[in-house]
Design a protein around this motif. Structure first.
Motif, PDB file in Angstrom:
ATOM      1  N   PHE A  24      57.237  51.004  37.941  1.00 34.96           N
ATOM      2  CA  PHE A  24      55.452  51.499  37.294  1.00 34.96           C
ATOM      3  C   PHE A  24      54.452  51.275  38.883  1.00 34.96           C
ATOM      4  CE2 PHE A  24      50.924  50.041  35.585  1.00 34.96           C
ATOM      5  CZ  PHE A  24      50.058  51.825  35.651  1.00 34.96           C
ATOM      6  N   LEU A  25      53.650  49.865  38.942  1.00 33.57           N
ATOM      7  CA  LEU A  25      52.550  49.585  39.676  1.00 33.57           C
ATOM      8  C   LEU A  25      53.300  50.270  40.985  1.00 33.57           C
ATOM      9  CD1 LEU A  25      53.058  46.083  38.314  1.00 33.57           C
ATOM     10  CD2 LEU A  25      51.341  47.683  38.274  1.00 33.57           C
ATOM     11  N   ALA A  26      54.260  50.356  41.479  1.00 32.95           N
ATOM     12  CA  ALA A  26      54.582  51.378  42.995  1.00 32.95           C
ATOM     13  C   ALA A  26      53.896  52.772  43.175  1.00 32.95           C
ATOM     14  CB  ALA A  26      55.787  50.961  43.356  1.00 32.95           C
ATOM     15  N   SER A  27      53.758  52.703  41.772  1.00 32.45           N
ATOM     16  CA  SER A  27      53.106  54.615  42.227  1.00 32.45           C
ATOM     17  C   SER A  27      52.051  54.408  41.902  1.00 32.45           C
ATOM     18  CB  SER A  27      53.773  55.617  40.514  1.00 32.45           C
ATOM     19  OG  SER A  27      53.200  54.452  39.061  1.00 32.45           O
ATOM     20  N   THR A  28      51.238  52.765  41.418  1.00 28.56           N
ATOM     21  CA  THR A  28      49.854  53.448  41.086  1.00 28.56           C
ATOM     22  C   THR A  28      49.358  53.103  42.783  1.00 28.56           C
ATOM     23  OG1 THR A  28      49.377  50.874  41.549  1.00 28.56           O
ATOM     24  CG2 THR A  28      49.788  52.122  39.608  1.00 28.56           C
ATOM     25  N   ALA A  29      47.821  53.659  42.167  1.00 24.57           N
ATOM     26  CA  ALA A  29      47.034  53.626  44.354  1.00 24.57           C
ATOM     27  C   ALA A  29      47.049  51.987  44.194  1.00 24.57           C
ATOM     28  CB  ALA A  29      45.816  54.133  43.989  1.00 24.57           C
ATOM     29  N   LEU A  30      46.950  50.831  43.831  1.00 25.58           N
ATOM     30  CA  LEU A  30      46.850  49.825  43.988  1.00 25.58           C
ATOM     31  C   LEU A  30      47.058  49.091  45.116  1.00 25.58           C
ATOM     32  CD1 LEU A  30      45.443  47.354  42.806  1.00 25.58           C
ATOM     33  CD2 LEU A  30      48.135  47.344  41.945  1.00 25.58           C
ATOM     34  N   ASN A  31      46.291  49.143  45.960  1.00 17.39           N
ATOM     35  CA  ASN A  31      46.331  48.992  47.652  1.00 17.39           C
ATOM     36  C   ASN A  31      46.958  47.809  47.575  1.00 17.39           C
ATOM     37  OD1 ASN A  31      45.694  46.664  50.143  1.00 17.39           O
ATOM     38  ND2 ASN A  31      43.905  48.588  50.159  1.00 17.39           N
ATOM     39  N   PRO A  32      48.624  47.957  48.301  1.00 10.34           N
ATOM     40  CA  PRO A  32      49.556  47.344  48.805  1.00 10.34           C
ATOM     41  C   PRO A  32      49.031  45.517  49.328  1.00 10.34           C
ATOM     42  CG  PRO A  32      49.638  48.598  50.748  1.00 10.34           C
ATOM     43  CD  PRO A  32      48.244  48.889  49.553  1.00 10.34           C
ATOM     44  N   ILE A  33      48.426  44.865  49.906  1.00 19.47           N
ATOM     45  CA  ILE A  33      47.223  43.850  50.041  1.00 19.47           C
ATOM     46  C   ILE A  33      46.648  43.371  49.070  1.00 19.47           C
ATOM     47  CG2 ILE A  33      45.582  41.821  51.310  1.00 19.47           C
ATOM     48  CD1 ILE A  33      47.716  43.305  53.069  1.00 19.47           C
ATOM     49  N   HIS A  34      45.833  44.024  48.016  1.00 20.92           N
ATOM     50  CA  HIS A  34      45.561  43.556  46.830  1.00 20.92           C
ATOM     51  C   HIS A  34      46.668  43.271  45.741  1.00 20.92           C
ATOM     52  CE1 HIS A  34      41.536  46.604  47.260  1.00 20.92           C
ATOM     53  NE2 HIS A  34      41.384  45.639  47.957  1.00 20.92           N
ATOM     54  N   LYS A  35      47.954  43.879  45.968  1.00 18.77           N
ATOM     55  CA  LYS A  35      48.965  43.979  45.450  1.00 18.77           C
ATOM     56  C   LYS A  35      49.481  41.883  45.849  1.00 18.77           C
ATOM     57  CE  LYS A  35      51.387  48.276  43.997  1.00 18.77           C
ATOM     58  NZ  LYS A  35      52.164  48.769  44.511  1.00 18.77           N
ATOM     59  N   GLU A  36      49.415  41.823  47.016  1.00 19.37           N
ATOM     60  CA  GLU A  36      50.084  40.994  47.586  1.00 19.37           C
ATOM     61  C   GLU A  36      48.587  39.329  47.087  1.00 19.37           C
ATOM     62  OE1 GLU A  36      52.946  40.328  48.291  1.00 19.37           O
ATOM     63  OE2 GLU A  36      53.095  42.579  47.916  1.00 19.37           O
ATOM     64  N   LEU A  37      47.188  39.808  47.120  1.00 21.35           N
ATOM     65  CA  LEU A  37      46.418  38.971  46.772  1.00 21.35           C
ATOM     66  C   LEU A  37      47.074  38.592  45.907  1.00 21.35           C
ATOM     67  CD1 LEU A  37      43.514  39.993  48.701  1.00 21.35           C
ATOM     68  CD2 LEU A  37      44.601  38.407  49.607  1.00 21.35           C
ATOM     69  N   ILE A  38      46.933  39.124  44.067  1.00 24.05           N
ATOM     70  CA  ILE A  38      47.013  39.055  42.799  1.00 24.05           C
ATOM     71  C   ILE A  38      47.824  38.180  43.022  1.00 24.05           C
ATOM     72  CG2 ILE A  38      47.797  40.040  40.653  1.00 24.05           C
ATOM     73  CD1 ILE A  38      45.847  43.112  41.804  1.00 24.05           C
ATOM     74  N   LYS A  39      49.930  38.881  43.747  1.00 22.61           N
ATOM     75  CA  LYS A  39      50.792  37.452  43.507  1.00 22.61           C
ATOM     76  C   LYS A  39      50.785  36.711  43.499  1.00 22.61           C
ATOM     77  CE  LYS A  39      53.431  42.092  43.464  1.00 22.61           C
ATOM     78  NZ  LYS A  39      54.276  43.076  43.895  1.00 22.61           N
ATOM     79  N   ILE A  40      49.696  36.432  44.529  1.00 24.21           N
ATOM     80  CA  ILE A  40      49.766  34.873  45.585  1.00 24.21           C
ATOM     81  C   ILE A  40      49.350  33.926  44.479  1.00 24.21           C
ATOM     82  CG2 ILE A  40      49.262  33.635  47.588  1.00 24.21           C
ATOM     83  CD1 ILE A  40      49.743  36.219  49.126  1.00 24.21           C
ATOM     84  N   ARG A  41      47.551  34.463  43.975  1.00 29.64           N
ATOM     85  CA  ARG A  41      46.782  33.551  43.592  1.00 29.64           C
ATOM     86  C   ARG A  41      47.537  33.285  41.979  1.00 29.64           C
ATOM     87  NH1 ARG A  41      44.638  29.916  42.780  1.00 29.64           N
ATOM     88  NH2 ARG A  41      42.956  29.799  41.828  1.00 29.64           N
ATOM     89  N   ALA A  42      47.734  34.662  41.887  1.00 27.58           N
ATOM     90  CA  ALA A  42      48.219  34.364  40.697  1.00 27.58           C
ATOM     91  C   ALA A  42      49.232  33.001  40.449  1.00 27.58           C
ATOM     92  CB  ALA A  42      49.163  35.250  39.809  1.00 27.58           C
ATOM     93  N   SER A  43      50.425  33.343  41.387  1.00 31.78           N
ATOM     94  CA  SER A  43      51.387  32.139  41.520  1.00 31.78           C
ATOM     95  C   SER A  43      51.476  30.446  42.361  1.00 31.78           C
ATOM     96  CB  SER A  43      52.188  32.592  42.612  1.00 31.78           C
ATOM     97  OG  SER A  43      53.066  34.254  42.200  1.00 31.78           O
ATOM     98  N   GLN A  44      50.389  30.610  43.085  1.00 29.79           N
ATOM     99  CA  GLN A  44      49.168  29.499  42.794  1.00 29.79           C
ATOM    100  C   GLN A  44      48.733  28.592  41.433  1.00 29.79           C
ATOM    101  OE1 GLN A  44      46.201  30.599  46.089  1.00 29.79           O
ATOM    102  NE2 GLN A  44      47.582  30.173  47.339  1.00 29.79           N
ATOM    103  N   ILE A  45      48.108  29.214  41.174  1.00 29.09           N
ATOM    104  CA  ILE A  45      47.756  29.324  39.349  1.00 29.09           C
ATOM    105  C   ILE A  45      48.855  28.431  38.528  1.00 29.09           C
ATOM    106  CG2 ILE A  45      46.595  29.430  36.997  1.00 29.09           C
ATOM    107  CD1 ILE A  45      44.892  31.717  38.680  1.00 29.09           C
ATOM    108  N   ASN A  46      49.908  28.623  38.777  1.00 25.88           N
ATOM    109  CA  ASN A  46      51.127  28.830  38.038  1.00 25.88           C
ATOM    110  C   ASN A  46      52.343  28.454  38.318  1.00 25.88           C
ATOM    111  OD1 ASN A  46      50.042  30.493  36.033  1.00 25.88           O
ATOM    112  ND2 ASN A  46      51.036  32.504  36.268  1.00 25.88           N
ATOM    113  N   GLY A  47      51.738  27.653  40.170  1.00 22.61           N
ATOM    114  CA  GLY A  47      52.970  26.694  40.270  1.00 22.61           C
ATOM    115  C   GLY A  47      53.818  26.960  40.670  1.00 22.61           C
ATOM    116  N   CYS A  48      53.989  28.361  40.973  1.00 22.21           N
ATOM    117  CA  CYS A  48      55.296  29.013  41.309  1.00 22.21           C
ATOM    118  C   CYS A  48      56.049  29.552  42.893  1.00 22.21           C
ATOM    119  CB  CYS A  48      55.408  30.244  40.828  1.00 22.21           C
ATOM    120  SG  CYS A  48      57.322  31.391  40.652  1.00 22.21           S
ATOM    121  N   ALA A  49      56.018  28.083  42.984  1.00 29.20           N
ATOM    122  CA  ALA A  49      56.681  28.211  44.020  1.00 29.20           C
ATOM    123  C   ALA A  49      57.888  29.315  45.310  1.00 29.20           C
ATOM    124  CB  ALA A  49      57.321  27.133  44.528  1.00 29.20           C
ATOM    125  N   TYR A  50      58.654  29.495  43.896  1.00 30.29           N
ATOM    126  CA  TYR A  50      59.399  30.737  44.079  1.00 30.29           C
ATOM    127  C   TYR A  50      59.070  32.020  44.804  1.00 30.29           C
ATOM    128  CZ  TYR A  50      63.359  34.468  44.733  1.00 30.29           C
ATOM    129  OH  TYR A  50      63.898  35.250  44.315  1.00 30.29           O
TER     130      TYR A  50
END
Length: 144
Positions: A24-50
């Motif tokens: 679903f997310l791949a089908s949205t207009a969400l900018n690829p860099i926006h996606k990665e910023l979200i993924k990195i920032r949430a992962s930093q907060i959650n402490g997910c090294a992987y």
């Protein structure tokens, strides 16, 4: 690290459902860099090294700079992020740390910058990476 459950092998339908969110997310207009910023920032907060490892690598492949990646956890202290990116990062932090709620001010700012479809995609991206973080952390997924 001890061997823990492999969700893909043990509960393939659950993993398939998570991949449905990714589709679903791949089908949205969400900018690829926006996606990665979200993924990195949430992962930093959650402490997910992987996930931090995976998504910083993906962001670099897309042309994201090392400086912006390194300063992401201090994004409020820099001028490196656009107004739209700042709104997305604020939403990411508030939804990831949901006990504080998504504030009216943050949501209203997003409404000023994005249409409803884009906001829905942002929220679903944040929810999805938080779910992946919890899978990776609880199963102690090994770095590549």
């Amino acid at each position: 690290m001890e061997t823990r459950v492999n969700i893909l092998k043990t509960a393939p339908e659950a993993y398939k459902a998570m991949m449905g969110l990714e589709k679903f997310l791949a089908s949205t207009a969400l900018n690829p860099i926006h996606k990665e910023l979200i993924k990195i920032r949430a992962s930093q907060i959650n402490g997910c090294a992987y996930c931090i490892n995976m998504h910083t690598r993906d962001a670099r492949k897309m042309g994201e700079t090392e400086q912006r990646i390194y300063l992401l956890n201090a994004w409020r202290e820099t001028q490196l992020y656009s107004e739209e990116e700042q709104a997305i990062l604020a939403m990411t932090e508030e939804i990831t740390l949901i006990q504080n709620h998504l504030s009216k001010a943050t949501y209203d700012n997003a409404r000023r910058l994005f249409d409803e479809e884009y906001i829905a995609a942002i929220i679903m991206m944040i929810i999805t990476i938080n779910a992946w973080n919890r899978i990776a952390i609880s199963t102690e997924m090994a770095l590549d």
